[in-house]
Design a protein around this motif. Structure first.
Motif, mmCIF file in Angstrom:
data_model
loop_
_atom_site.group_PDB
_atom_site.id
_atom_site.type_symbol
_atom_site.label_atom_id
_atom_site.label_comp_id
_atom_site.label_asym_id
_atom_site.label_seq_id
_atom_site.Cartn_x
_atom_site.Cartn_y
_atom_site.Cartn_z
ATOM 1 N N MET A 1 14.781 -28.822 -60.406
ATOM 2 C CA MET A 1 13.701 -28.994 -59.007
ATOM 3 C C MET A 1 13.332 -27.860 -58.271
ATOM 4 S SD MET A 1 13.055 -33.012 -58.977
ATOM 5 C CE MET A 1 11.757 -32.373 -57.949
ATOM 6 N N LYS A 2 11.963 -27.008 -58.164
ATOM 7 C CA LYS A 2 12.149 -25.731 -56.656
ATOM 8 C C LYS A 2 11.930 -26.842 -55.633
ATOM 9 C CE LYS A 2 10.394 -21.701 -57.684
ATOM 10 N NZ LYS A 2 9.043 -21.542 -57.268
ATOM 11 N N ILE A 3 12.893 -26.897 -54.313
ATOM 12 C CA ILE A 3 12.650 -27.729 -53.402
ATOM 13 C C ILE A 3 12.993 -27.138 -52.148
ATOM 14 C CG2 ILE A 3 14.014 -29.843 -51.913
ATOM 15 C CD1 ILE A 3 15.226 -30.624 -55.175
ATOM 16 N N LEU A 4 11.576 -27.348 -51.046
ATOM 17 C CA LEU A 4 11.726 -26.865 -50.063
ATOM 18 C C LEU A 4 12.517 -27.738 -48.980
ATOM 19 C CD1 LEU A 4 10.242 -24.820 -48.084
ATOM 20 C CD2 LEU A 4 8.459 -26.246 -47.239
ATOM 21 N N VAL A 5 13.116 -27.550 -48.135
ATOM 22 C CA VAL A 5 14.097 -28.258 -47.350
ATOM 23 C C VAL A 5 14.110 -27.651 -45.513
ATOM 24 C CG1 VAL A 5 16.872 -28.613 -46.418
ATOM 25 C CG2 VAL A 5 15.897 -28.623 -48.936
ATOM 26 N N ILE A 6 12.875 -28.485 -44.979
ATOM 27 C CA ILE A 6 12.860 -27.428 -43.925
ATOM 28 C C ILE A 6 13.574 -28.503 -42.988
ATOM 29 C CG2 ILE A 6 10.172 -28.056 -42.600
ATOM 30 C CD1 ILE A 6 8.889 -28.697 -44.457
ATOM 31 N N GLY A 7 14.117 -27.398 -42.240
ATOM 32 C CA GLY A 7 16.209 -28.185 -41.302
ATOM 33 C C GLY A 7 17.120 -28.235 -41.918
ATOM 34 N N ALA A 8 16.802 -26.798 -42.546
ATOM 35 C CA ALA A 8 18.150 -26.923 -43.137
ATOM 36 C C ALA A 8 19.609 -25.839 -42.428
ATOM 37 C CB ALA A 8 18.479 -25.712 -44.981
ATOM 38 N N SER A 9 19.272 -26.154 -41.440
ATOM 39 C CA SER A 9 20.548 -25.479 -40.814
ATOM 40 C C SER A 9 20.927 -26.782 -39.893
ATOM 41 C CB SER A 9 20.325 -24.504 -39.674
ATOM 42 O OG SER A 9 19.008 -24.803 -39.230
ATOM 43 N N GLY A 10 20.541 -27.903 -39.697
ATOM 44 C CA GLY A 10 21.165 -28.843 -39.067
ATOM 45 C C GLY A 10 21.704 -29.700 -39.584
ATOM 46 N N ARG A 11 22.001 -30.389 -38.831
ATOM 47 C CA ARG A 11 23.818 -31.671 -39.155
ATOM 48 C C ARG A 11 22.879 -31.658 -40.962
ATOM 49 N NH1 ARG A 11 24.918 -36.054 -35.410
ATOM 50 N NH2 ARG A 11 22.645 -36.580 -34.980
ATOM 51 N N VAL A 12 22.114 -32.997 -40.783
ATOM 52 C CA VAL A 12 21.784 -33.117 -42.224
ATOM 53 C C VAL A 12 21.454 -32.586 -42.985
ATOM 54 C CG1 VAL A 12 20.575 -35.135 -43.491
ATOM 55 C CG2 VAL A 12 21.233 -35.439 -40.674
ATOM 56 N N GLY A 13 20.764 -31.682 -42.459
ATOM 57 C CA GLY A 13 19.895 -30.748 -43.475
ATOM 58 C C GLY A 13 20.823 -29.410 -44.476
ATOM 59 N N LYS A 14 21.926 -29.466 -43.645
ATOM 60 C CA LYS A 14 23.035 -28.202 -44.155
ATOM 61 C C LYS A 14 23.749 -29.321 -45.750
ATOM 62 C CE LYS A 14 25.401 -24.815 -42.060
ATOM 63 N NZ LYS A 14 25.798 -24.194 -40.608
ATOM 64 N N ILE A 15 24.104 -30.349 -45.086
ATOM 65 C CA ILE A 15 24.720 -31.008 -45.735
ATOM 66 C C ILE A 15 24.173 -31.683 -47.175
ATOM 67 C CG2 ILE A 15 25.874 -32.916 -46.464
ATOM 68 C CD1 ILE A 15 26.861 -33.710 -43.414
ATOM 69 N N LEU A 16 22.730 -32.057 -47.048
ATOM 70 C CA LEU A 16 22.205 -31.982 -48.097
ATOM 71 C C LEU A 16 21.491 -30.646 -48.749
ATOM 72 C CD1 LEU A 16 19.442 -33.569 -49.229
ATOM 73 C CD2 LEU A 16 18.153 -32.857 -47.507
ATOM 74 N N THR A 17 21.375 -29.773 -48.288
ATOM 75 C CA THR A 17 21.393 -28.218 -49.253
ATOM 76 C C THR A 17 22.559 -28.012 -50.083
ATOM 77 O OG1 THR A 17 19.890 -27.607 -47.446
ATOM 78 C CG2 THR A 17 20.883 -25.953 -49.052
ATOM 79 N N GLU A 18 24.212 -28.519 -49.679
ATOM 80 C CA GLU A 18 24.419 -28.441 -50.151
ATOM 81 C C GLU A 18 24.769 -28.593 -51.079
ATOM 82 O OE1 GLU A 18 29.314 -27.709 -49.176
ATOM 83 O OE2 GLU A 18 28.090 -28.223 -48.345
ATOM 84 N N LYS A 19 24.503 -30.518 -50.969
ATOM 85 C CA LYS A 19 24.128 -31.334 -52.448
ATOM 86 C C LYS A 19 23.208 -31.183 -53.363
ATOM 87 C CE LYS A 19 26.270 -35.117 -49.854
ATOM 88 N NZ LYS A 19 27.081 -35.235 -50.605
ATOM 89 N N LEU A 20 22.312 -30.369 -52.366
ATOM 90 C CA LEU A 20 21.316 -30.057 -53.898
ATOM 91 C C LEU A 20 21.670 -28.831 -54.873
ATOM 92 C CD1 LEU A 20 18.185 -30.538 -51.629
ATOM 93 C CD2 LEU A 20 18.458 -31.831 -53.466
ATOM 94 N N LEU A 21 22.326 -27.965 -53.966
ATOM 95 C CA LEU A 21 23.217 -27.110 -55.242
ATOM 96 C C LEU A 21 23.777 -27.058 -56.150
ATOM 97 C CD1 LEU A 21 22.175 -24.225 -51.891
ATOM 98 C CD2 LEU A 21 21.531 -24.091 -53.454
ATOM 99 N N ASP A 22 24.735 -28.345 -55.728
ATOM 100 C CA ASP A 22 25.807 -28.925 -56.552
ATOM 101 C C ASP A 22 25.055 -29.168 -57.642
ATOM 102 O OD1 ASP A 22 27.375 -28.074 -54.635
ATOM 103 O OD2 ASP A 22 28.384 -29.570 -53.730
ATOM 104 N N ASN A 23 24.226 -29.383 -57.109
ATOM 105 C CA ASN A 23 22.616 -30.585 -58.079
ATOM 106 C C ASN A 23 22.314 -29.187 -58.944
ATOM 107 O OD1 ASN A 23 23.469 -33.616 -59.014
ATOM 108 N ND2 ASN A 23 23.505 -33.156 -56.572
ATOM 109 N N GLN A 24 21.963 -28.341 -58.820
ATOM 110 C CA GLN A 24 22.066 -26.769 -59.631
ATOM 111 C C GLN A 24 20.460 -27.361 -59.721
ATOM 112 O OE1 GLN A 24 23.648 -25.344 -61.011
ATOM 113 N NE2 GLN A 24 25.152 -26.518 -60.511
ATOM 114 N N HIS A 25 19.929 -27.271 -58.280
ATOM 115 C CA HIS A 25 18.183 -27.234 -57.453
ATOM 116 C C HIS A 25 18.153 -26.179 -57.248
ATOM 117 C CE1 HIS A 25 17.742 -32.094 -58.725
ATOM 118 N NE2 HIS A 25 17.909 -31.773 -58.003
#
Length: 214
Positions: free
Chosen positions: A1-25
């Motif tokens: 999926m193509k996903i926009l994460v608004i706030g990717a550098s925040g405390r939650v955003g960074k971990i979320l982005t890493e998890k999304l990438l780990d799941n091949q998004h």
């Protein structure tokens, strides 16, 4: 999926982005930082100015998005312009880009004003007012397939992978568990058009989210 994460550098955003990438998004992260947050072939980055004009936001955002996460915040520095008005503009952006799901990271009981009398809420009243009207606009006016995740107080504690949902009283959540919950609600029919309150608990995250189907 193509996903926009608004706030990717925040405390939650960074971990979320890493998890999304780990799941091949494929992830487009937004941040005001110049340095690339992740070195990954599936990651790109844009500087999305939440205080700017919607047309300018649209110009730098890809035309097709499967999902949008809003995990940004002003940290009480600019509540109306970022946490409220900025958030609403991203909802309009998601609608214009035909996003299939919009996932909002909010705060526990933001839509239940009768519960703001509980201890601790008075210290965050302005923040809660901004989140209240942002969440209400998402539910009533956006026309989006929304999911609103409303955790209790965020902590730096190690995640347990367990939560409780549809809670009656606030508690706390580890940031890791909130990020895992945000990942779990992605493209999950159990969470469509749902407002999910949560705190740490004894139910595995996947099971807790699936219980929303009942």
């Amino acid at each position: 999926m193509k996903i926009l994460v608004i706030g990717a550098s925040g405390r939650v955003g960074k971990i979320l982005t890493e998890k999304l990438l780990d799941n091949q998004h494929e992830v487009i992260g937004t941040t005001r930082q110049d340095e690339l947050l992740f070195i990954n072939k599936n990651y790109t980055q844009i500087n999305l100015n939440l205080t700017g004009e919607l047309k300018d936001m649209q110009e730098i955002t890809p035309n097709t998005l499967d999902a949008v996460y809003f995990v940004a915040g002003s940290r009480a520095q600019n509540l109306l312009e970022i946490d409220l008005h900025g958030a609403v503009k991203t909802m309009q952006l998601a609608k214009n880009k035909n996003a299939q799901q919009y996932i909002m990271l909010s705060s526990v009981f933001s839509l239940e004003t009768d519960k703001w009398k509980q201890e601790g809420f008075d210290q965050l009243k302005d923040y809660y007012i901004a989140k209240h009207y942002s969440d209400e606009w998402l539910v009533k006016n956006s026309g989006l397939n929304y999911t609103i995740v409303q955790p209790s107080a965020l902590t730096e504690k190690e995640g347990t992978g367990k939560i409780e949902v549809n809670i009656k009283h606030p508690g706390e959540n580890s940031i890791q568990d909130v990020a895992s919950t945000l990942l779990e609600v992605l493209n999950n029919k159990a969470t469509h058009h749902k407002v999910i309150t949560l705190h740490s608990g004894e139910t595995p995250i996947k099971k807790a989210i699936q219980s929303l189907l009942s």
